[in-house]
Structures are given as structure tokens and as C-alpha cells.
Design a protein around this motif. Structure first.
Motif, PDB file in Angstrom:
ATOM      1  N   GLU A  34       0.847  -1.117  -0.108  1.00 58.04           N
ATOM      2  CA  GLU A  34       0.017   0.053   0.072  1.00 58.04           C
ATOM      3  C   GLU A  34       0.715   1.368   0.057  1.00 58.04           C
ATOM      4  OE1 GLU A  34      -3.059   2.004   2.957  1.00 58.04           O
ATOM      5  OE2 GLU A  34      -3.493  -0.163   2.535  1.00 58.04           O
ATOM      6  N   GLY A  35       0.811   2.031  -0.798  1.00 59.62           N
ATOM      7  CA  GLY A  35       1.499   3.360  -1.120  1.00 59.62           C
ATOM      8  C   GLY A  35       2.545   3.008  -1.782  1.00 59.62           C
ATOM      9  N   LYS A  36       2.828   1.776  -2.445  1.00 60.42           N
ATOM     10  CA  LYS A  36       4.031   1.800  -3.230  1.00 60.42           C
ATOM     11  C   LYS A  36       3.721   1.171  -4.884  1.00 60.42           C
ATOM     12  CE  LYS A  36       6.811   0.490   0.534  1.00 60.42           C
ATOM     13  NZ  LYS A  36       7.544  -0.679   1.398  1.00 60.42           N
ATOM     14  N   LYS A  53      -5.271   2.529  -0.942  1.00 62.95           N
ATOM     15  CA  LYS A  53      -5.836   2.029  -0.108  1.00 62.95           C
ATOM     16  C   LYS A  53      -7.208   1.474  -0.394  1.00 62.95           C
ATOM     17  CE  LYS A  53      -4.734   5.560   3.223  1.00 62.95           C
ATOM     18  NZ  LYS A  53      -4.945   6.524   4.120  1.00 62.95           N
ATOM     19  N   GLN A  54      -7.930   0.577   0.363  1.00 63.61           N
ATOM     20  CA  GLN A  54      -8.889  -0.073   0.049  1.00 63.61           C
ATOM     21  C   GLN A  54      -9.029  -1.213  -1.004  1.00 63.61           C
ATOM     22  OE1 GLN A  54     -11.412   3.332  -0.580  1.00 63.61           O
ATOM     23  NE2 GLN A  54     -12.144   3.502   1.297  1.00 63.61           N
ATOM     24  N   GLY A  55      -7.838  -1.803  -1.249  1.00 61.29           N
ATOM     25  CA  GLY A  55      -7.561  -2.837  -2.028  1.00 61.29           C
ATOM     26  C   GLY A  55      -7.384  -2.454  -3.616  1.00 61.29           C
ATOM     27  N   PHE A  73      -7.771  -1.727 -10.978  1.00 59.26           N
ATOM     28  CA  PHE A  73      -8.374  -3.004 -10.654  1.00 59.26           C
ATOM     29  C   PHE A  73      -8.212  -3.117  -8.842  1.00 59.26           C
ATOM     30  CE2 PHE A  73      -5.696  -4.101 -14.461  1.00 59.26           C
ATOM     31  CZ  PHE A  73      -6.474  -4.972 -15.134  1.00 59.26           C
ATOM     32  N   TYR A  74      -8.221  -4.247  -8.352  1.00 61.88           N
ATOM     33  CA  TYR A  74      -8.513  -4.514  -7.166  1.00 61.88           C
ATOM     34  C   TYR A  74      -6.902  -5.539  -6.742  1.00 61.88           C
ATOM     35  CZ  TYR A  74     -12.906  -2.453  -6.636  1.00 61.88           C
ATOM     36  OH  TYR A  74     -13.983  -1.417  -6.827  1.00 61.88           O
ATOM     37  N   TRP A  75      -6.409  -5.389  -5.465  1.00 61.55           N
ATOM     38  CA  TRP A  75      -5.754  -6.401  -5.149  1.00 61.55           C
ATOM     39  C   TRP A  75      -5.755  -7.061  -3.833  1.00 61.55           C
ATOM     40  CZ3 TRP A  75      -1.851  -5.696  -1.128  1.00 61.55           C
ATOM     41  CH2 TRP A  75      -2.077  -4.307  -0.658  1.00 61.55           C
ATOM     42  N   ARG A  76      -5.149  -8.297  -3.398  1.00 71.18           N
ATOM     43  CA  ARG A  76      -5.124  -8.699  -2.524  1.00 71.18           C
ATOM     44  C   ARG A  76      -4.100  -9.927  -2.265  1.00 71.18           C
ATOM     45  NH1 ARG A  76      -9.139 -10.921  -5.725  1.00 71.18           N
ATOM     46  NH2 ARG A  76      -9.023 -13.103  -5.653  1.00 71.18           N
ATOM     47  N   ILE A  77      -3.809 -10.277  -1.053  1.00 73.03           N
ATOM     48  CA  ILE A  77      -2.883 -11.414  -0.752  1.00 73.03           C
ATOM     49  C   ILE A  77      -3.493 -12.487  -0.325  1.00 73.03           C
ATOM     50  CG2 ILE A  77      -0.782 -11.841   0.404  1.00 73.03           C
ATOM     51  CD1 ILE A  77      -0.351  -8.863   0.572  1.00 73.03           C
ATOM     52  N   GLU A  78      -3.206 -13.320  -1.032  1.00 72.07           N
ATOM     53  CA  GLU A  78      -3.738 -15.000  -0.677  1.00 72.07           C
ATOM     54  C   GLU A  78      -2.569 -15.875  -0.709  1.00 72.07           C
ATOM     55  OE1 GLU A  78      -6.559 -16.247  -3.834  1.00 72.07           O
ATOM     56  OE2 GLU A  78      -8.076 -14.828  -3.034  1.00 72.07           O
ATOM     57  N   SER A  85      -7.304  -8.192  -9.668  1.00 73.46           N
ATOM     58  CA  SER A  85      -8.437  -8.863 -10.241  1.00 73.46           C
ATOM     59  C   SER A  85      -9.171  -7.466 -10.463  1.00 73.46           C
ATOM     60  CB  SER A  85      -9.150  -9.615  -9.179  1.00 73.46           C
ATOM     61  OG  SER A  85      -9.417  -9.089  -8.165  1.00 73.46           O
ATOM     62  N   GLU A  86     -10.217  -7.866 -11.555  1.00 69.66           N
ATOM     63  CA  GLU A  86     -11.098  -6.763 -12.037  1.00 69.66           C
ATOM     64  C   GLU A  86     -12.178  -6.372 -10.759  1.00 69.66           C
ATOM     65  OE1 GLU A  86     -13.231  -8.035 -15.327  1.00 69.66           O
ATOM     66  OE2 GLU A  86     -11.331  -7.728 -16.783  1.00 69.66           O
ATOM     67  N   LEU A  87     -12.478  -7.396  -9.864  1.00 71.31           N
ATOM     68  CA  LEU A  87     -13.365  -7.122  -8.941  1.00 71.31           C
ATOM     69  C   LEU A  87     -12.851  -7.760  -7.661  1.00 71.31           C
ATOM     70  CD1 LEU A  87     -16.905  -7.647 -10.690  1.00 71.31           C
ATOM     71  CD2 LEU A  87     -15.891  -5.315  -9.969  1.00 71.31           C
ATOM     72  N   PRO A  88     -13.269  -7.236  -6.441  1.00 74.83           N
ATOM     73  CA  PRO A  88     -12.706  -7.699  -5.189  1.00 74.83           C
ATOM     74  C   PRO A  88     -13.327  -9.425  -4.932  1.00 74.83           C
ATOM     75  CG  PRO A  88     -13.718  -5.880  -4.784  1.00 74.83           C
ATOM     76  CD  PRO A  88     -14.220  -6.020  -6.153  1.00 74.83           C
ATOM     77  N   GLY A  89     -12.194 -10.196  -4.835  1.00 72.42           N
ATOM     78  CA  GLY A  89     -12.638 -11.408  -4.591  1.00 72.42           C
ATOM     79  C   GLY A  89     -12.897 -12.368  -5.915  1.00 72.42           C
TER      80      GLY A  89
END
Length: 125
Positions: A34-36, A53-55, A73-78, A85-89
Motif C-alpha cells: 500500500e502506497g508503493k 488503500k481499500q485494495g 483493478f483490485y489487489w489482495r494477498i492470498e 483482479s477486476e473485482l474484489p474476490g
């Protein structure tokens, strides 16, 4: 004398062609994305991800000297994967695994392809 020099010259060429240092294994959470930004190190392709922020992640993709697109896009760590991804989840547009860091260079394995290197920097987003 010549038979001795030829193998030495060949060995010197091989050492000069060795791959760049990939770095020390890490995980995406430790990198604090976040912020990078991650900016692809490539002579022809443009691929920059600015993590907010907020993915959310603002991307710039295309070719150098050619057309560029700037999707959001949206990002997350799994686990050990960074999922974009285009949408969360939702299913990944891009998935990067097994990150390694050396200085400001992050090497990761694409789920659907070879390893890539990105320059990690502070973002303006």
C-alpha cells in the motif's frame, strides 16, 4: 598455451552471462505494498501497478512507444500470491507468486508464465 586460454575465455563469458541476483525470499505482506508501485523491468513492455488503500491498484499496461491502457483493478494477498483482479474476490487478471527482493528489485513468478522483475518504489497514489 592456446589450449589453456580458450577454456578460460569460455568460462569468463559464462560468468558474464549468469542471471541477475534474484534476492532473498520474502512475502507480499512484508513488502507493505500500500502506497508503493511495482514497475516492470522490461525493454519492450510497460506494466506498472500503483497500490492504494481499500485494495485498489491503478495499473498502466502496454508497450513502450505504443498504446497504453490504465485500468483500475483490485489487489489482495492470498497465501504467497499477490492477486490482481477486476473485482474484489474475483478470479485473477494477474497472479504473482514467491517474491524475492534484492535492493529495490522484486522478482516473482507469474502463475501463467515466467519469472519477472519489478522495481519497487514509493507511489504518488
Amino acid at each position: 598455451m592456446r589450449p589453456v586460454l580458450l577454456p578460460l575465455a569460455f568460462a569468463a563469458v559464462l560468468v558474464g552471462c549468469s542471471p541477475a541476483e534474484e534476492g532473498q525470499s520474502t512475502d507480499w505482506s512484508t513488502l507493505g505494498l500500500e502506497g508503493k508501485t511495482l514497475d516492470l523491468i522490461d525493454d519492450a513492455k510497460v506494466e506498472t501497478y500503483a497500490f492504494a488503500k481499500q485494495g485498489l491498484v491503478a495499473a498502466t499496461v502496454g508497450t513502450k512507444g505504443g498504446a497504453l491502457a490504465a485500468p483500475l483493478f483490485y489487489w489482495r494477498i492470498e497465501g504467497q500470491s499477490l492477486v490482481i483482479s477486476e473485482l474484489p474476490g474475483e478470479q485473477a487478471v494477474e497472479e504473482l507468486m514467491a517474491p524475492k527482493i534484492h535492493g529495490d528489485v522484486v522478482t516473482a513468478k507469474r502463475k501463467a508464465g515466467p519469472s519477472v522483475q519489478y522495481r519497487l518504489a514509493t507511489s504518488n497514489v
